[in-house]
Design a protein around this motif. Sequence first.
Motif, PDB file in Angstrom:
ATOM      1  N   LYS A   1       0.696  -1.469  -0.239  1.00  0.00           N
ATOM      2  CA  LYS A   1       0.183  -0.239   0.048  1.00  0.00           C
ATOM      3  C   LYS A   1       0.921   1.479   0.117  1.00  0.00           C
ATOM      4  O   LYS A   1       0.379   2.172  -0.826  1.00  0.00           O
ATOM      5  CB  LYS A   1      -0.425  -0.235   1.353  1.00  0.00           C
ATOM      6  N   LEU A   2       1.954   1.112   0.618  1.00  0.00           N
ATOM      7  CA  LEU A   2       2.779   2.375   0.907  1.00  0.00           C
ATOM      8  C   LEU A   2       3.655   2.820  -0.552  1.00  0.00           C
ATOM      9  O   LEU A   2       3.612   3.828  -1.120  1.00  0.00           O
ATOM     10  CB  LEU A   2       3.783   2.143   1.930  1.00  0.00           C
ATOM     11  N   GLU A   3       4.263   1.811  -1.153  1.00  0.00           N
ATOM     12  CA  GLU A   3       4.626   1.398  -2.940  1.00  0.00           C
ATOM     13  C   GLU A   3       3.327   2.695  -3.360  1.00  0.00           C
ATOM     14  O   GLU A   3       4.099   3.156  -4.189  1.00  0.00           O
ATOM     15  CB  GLU A   3       5.176   0.531  -3.412  1.00  0.00           C
ATOM     16  N   GLY A   4       2.239   1.546  -3.142  1.00  0.00           N
ATOM     17  CA  GLY A   4       1.263   2.461  -4.089  1.00  0.00           C
ATOM     18  C   GLY A   4       1.453   4.003  -4.009  1.00  0.00           C
ATOM     19  O   GLY A   4       1.150   5.221  -5.039  1.00  0.00           O
ATOM     20  N   GLN A   5       0.845   4.787  -2.693  1.00  0.00           N
ATOM     21  CA  GLN A   5       0.586   5.649  -2.026  1.00  0.00           C
ATOM     22  C   GLN A   5       2.669   6.281  -2.750  1.00  0.00           C
ATOM     23  O   GLN A   5       2.005   7.882  -2.768  1.00  0.00           O
ATOM     24  CB  GLN A   5       0.555   5.764  -0.882  1.00  0.00           C
ATOM     25  N   MET A   6       3.521   5.913  -2.323  1.00  0.00           N
ATOM     26  CA  MET A   6       4.416   6.861  -3.270  1.00  0.00           C
ATOM     27  C   MET A   6       4.150   7.050  -3.990  1.00  0.00           C
ATOM     28  O   MET A   6       4.769   8.457  -5.284  1.00  0.00           O
ATOM     29  CB  MET A   6       5.780   6.160  -2.389  1.00  0.00           C
ATOM     30  N   THR A   7       4.346   6.101  -5.193  1.00  0.00           N
ATOM     31  CA  THR A   7       3.503   6.116  -6.935  1.00  0.00           C
ATOM     32  C   THR A   7       3.306   7.508  -7.450  1.00  0.00           C
ATOM     33  O   THR A   7       3.644   8.033  -7.776  1.00  0.00           O
ATOM     34  CB  THR A   7       3.245   4.950  -7.334  1.00  0.00           C
ATOM     35  N   GLU A   8       1.872   7.309  -6.677  1.00  0.00           N
ATOM     36  CA  GLU A   8       0.913   8.767  -6.759  1.00  0.00           C
ATOM     37  C   GLU A   8       2.023  10.424  -6.334  1.00  0.00           C
ATOM     38  O   GLU A   8       1.181  11.077  -7.182  1.00  0.00           O
ATOM     39  CB  GLU A   8      -0.320   8.888  -5.675  1.00  0.00           C
ATOM     40  N   VAL A   9       2.252  10.704  -4.812  1.00  0.00           N
ATOM     41  CA  VAL A   9       3.215  11.420  -4.561  1.00  0.00           C
ATOM     42  C   VAL A   9       4.205  11.478  -6.068  1.00  0.00           C
ATOM     43  O   VAL A   9       4.273  12.658  -5.793  1.00  0.00           O
ATOM     44  CB  VAL A   9       3.203  10.774  -2.718  1.00  0.00           C
ATOM     45  N   GLN A  10       4.860  10.868  -5.885  1.00  0.00           N
ATOM     46  CA  GLN A  10       5.979  11.039  -7.361  1.00  0.00           C
ATOM     47  C   GLN A  10       5.003  11.560  -8.440  1.00  0.00           C
ATOM     48  O   GLN A  10       5.683  12.611  -9.114  1.00  0.00           O
ATOM     49  CB  GLN A  10       6.618   9.571  -7.505  1.00  0.00           C
ATOM     50  N   HIS A  11       3.957  10.815  -8.785  1.00  0.00           N
ATOM     51  CA  HIS A  11       3.620  11.713  -9.882  1.00  0.00           C
ATOM     52  C   HIS A  11       2.958  12.730  -9.038  1.00  0.00           C
ATOM     53  O   HIS A  11       2.919  13.891 -10.410  1.00  0.00           O
ATOM     54  CB  HIS A  11       2.318  10.793 -10.451  1.00  0.00           C
ATOM     55  N   ASP A  12       2.462  13.193  -8.042  1.00  0.00           N
ATOM     56  CA  ASP A  12       1.491  14.654  -8.010  1.00  0.00           C
ATOM     57  C   ASP A  12       2.855  15.237  -7.934  1.00  0.00           C
ATOM     58  O   ASP A  12       3.152  16.943  -8.801  1.00  0.00           O
ATOM     59  CB  ASP A  12       1.382  14.453  -6.809  1.00  0.00           C
ATOM     60  N   ILE A  13       4.365  15.264  -7.419  1.00  0.00           N
ATOM     61  CA  ILE A  13       5.445  16.071  -7.340  1.00  0.00           C
ATOM     62  C   ILE A  13       5.824  16.158  -8.868  1.00  0.00           C
ATOM     63  O   ILE A  13       6.013  16.961  -8.944  1.00  0.00           O
ATOM     64  CB  ILE A  13       6.517  15.566  -6.322  1.00  0.00           C
ATOM     65  N   ARG A  14       5.501  15.186  -9.617  1.00  0.00           N
ATOM     66  CA  ARG A  14       6.205  15.857 -10.738  1.00  0.00           C
ATOM     67  C   ARG A  14       5.271  16.336 -11.815  1.00  0.00           C
ATOM     68  O   ARG A  14       5.909  17.637 -12.654  1.00  0.00           O
ATOM     69  CB  ARG A  14       6.398  14.594 -11.644  1.00  0.00           C
ATOM     70  N   ASP A  15       3.682  16.093 -11.414  1.00  0.00           N
ATOM     71  CA  ASP A  15       3.133  16.765 -12.327  1.00  0.00           C
ATOM     72  C   ASP A  15       3.333  18.918 -11.348  1.00  0.00           C
ATOM     73  O   ASP A  15       3.235  19.875 -12.556  1.00  0.00           O
ATOM     74  CB  ASP A  15       1.507  17.464 -11.680  1.00  0.00           C
ATOM     75  N   LEU A  16       3.741  18.686  -9.839  1.00  0.00           N
ATOM     76  CA  LEU A  16       3.445  20.033  -9.367  1.00  0.00           C
ATOM     77  C   LEU A  16       4.985  20.804 -10.268  1.00  0.00           C
ATOM     78  O   LEU A  16       4.535  22.208 -10.029  1.00  0.00           O
ATOM     79  CB  LEU A  16       3.525  20.055  -8.403  1.00  0.00           C
ATOM     80  N   LYS A  17       5.781  20.389 -10.494  1.00  0.00           N
ATOM     81  CA  LYS A  17       7.447  20.963 -10.592  1.00  0.00           C
ATOM     82  C   LYS A  17       6.404  20.579 -12.561  1.00  0.00           C
ATOM     83  O   LYS A  17       7.250  22.053 -12.847  1.00  0.00           O
ATOM     84  CB  LYS A  17       8.270  19.941 -10.798  1.00  0.00           C
ATOM     85  N   SER A  18       6.210  20.830 -13.280  1.00  0.00           N
ATOM     86  CA  SER A  18       5.957  20.853 -14.410  1.00  0.00           C
ATOM     87  C   SER A  18       5.115  22.093 -14.487  1.00  0.00           C
ATOM     88  O   SER A  18       4.899  22.536 -15.442  1.00  0.00           O
ATOM     89  CB  SER A  18       5.259  19.045 -14.836  1.00  0.00           C
ATOM     90  N   VAL A  19       3.854  22.324 -13.531  1.00  0.00           N
ATOM     91  CA  VAL A  19       3.173  23.433 -13.812  1.00  0.00           C
ATOM     92  C   VAL A  19       3.914  24.310 -13.339  1.00  0.00           C
ATOM     93  O   VAL A  19       3.889  25.738 -14.052  1.00  0.00           O
ATOM     94  CB  VAL A  19       2.084  23.630 -12.663  1.00  0.00           C
ATOM     95  N   LYS A  20       5.239  24.249 -12.430  1.00  0.00           N
ATOM     96  CA  LYS A  20       6.384  25.408 -11.676  1.00  0.00           C
ATOM     97  C   LYS A  20       6.997  26.291 -13.304  1.00  0.00           C
ATOM     98  O   LYS A  20       6.935  27.627 -12.798  1.00  0.00           O
ATOM     99  CB  LYS A  20       6.937  25.001 -10.748  1.00  0.00           C
ATOM    100  N   ALA A  21       7.253  24.945 -14.532  1.00  0.00           N
ATOM    101  CA  ALA A  21       8.316  25.427 -15.078  1.00  0.00           C
ATOM    102  C   ALA A  21       6.938  26.657 -16.186  1.00  0.00           C
ATOM    103  O   ALA A  21       6.440  27.224 -16.586  1.00  0.00           O
ATOM    104  CB  ALA A  21       8.726  24.223 -15.767  1.00  0.00           C
TER     105      ALA A  21
END
Length: 74
Positions: free
Chosen positions: A54-74
Amino acid sequence: MDLTSLAVAGMSLVGTLAGTFGGILVSNRLTNYRIEQLEKKVAEHNNVVERTYKLEGQMTEVQHDIRDLKSVKA
């Protein structure tokens, strides 16, 4: 053969049978106890594996969210 020899042989037989079956029962109880303890450890391990999955699945979601936030900032 006299009666005394037969009595001693009979008592020896009874003692041997009692000791044998007593040993089998004690050994069986110990085996059952050890199996129960092993089952508890396996259940704990399976719980950890499920939580990790479950934690691995949550980490995957968090990584996607971080990637999405970084692409919005740029």
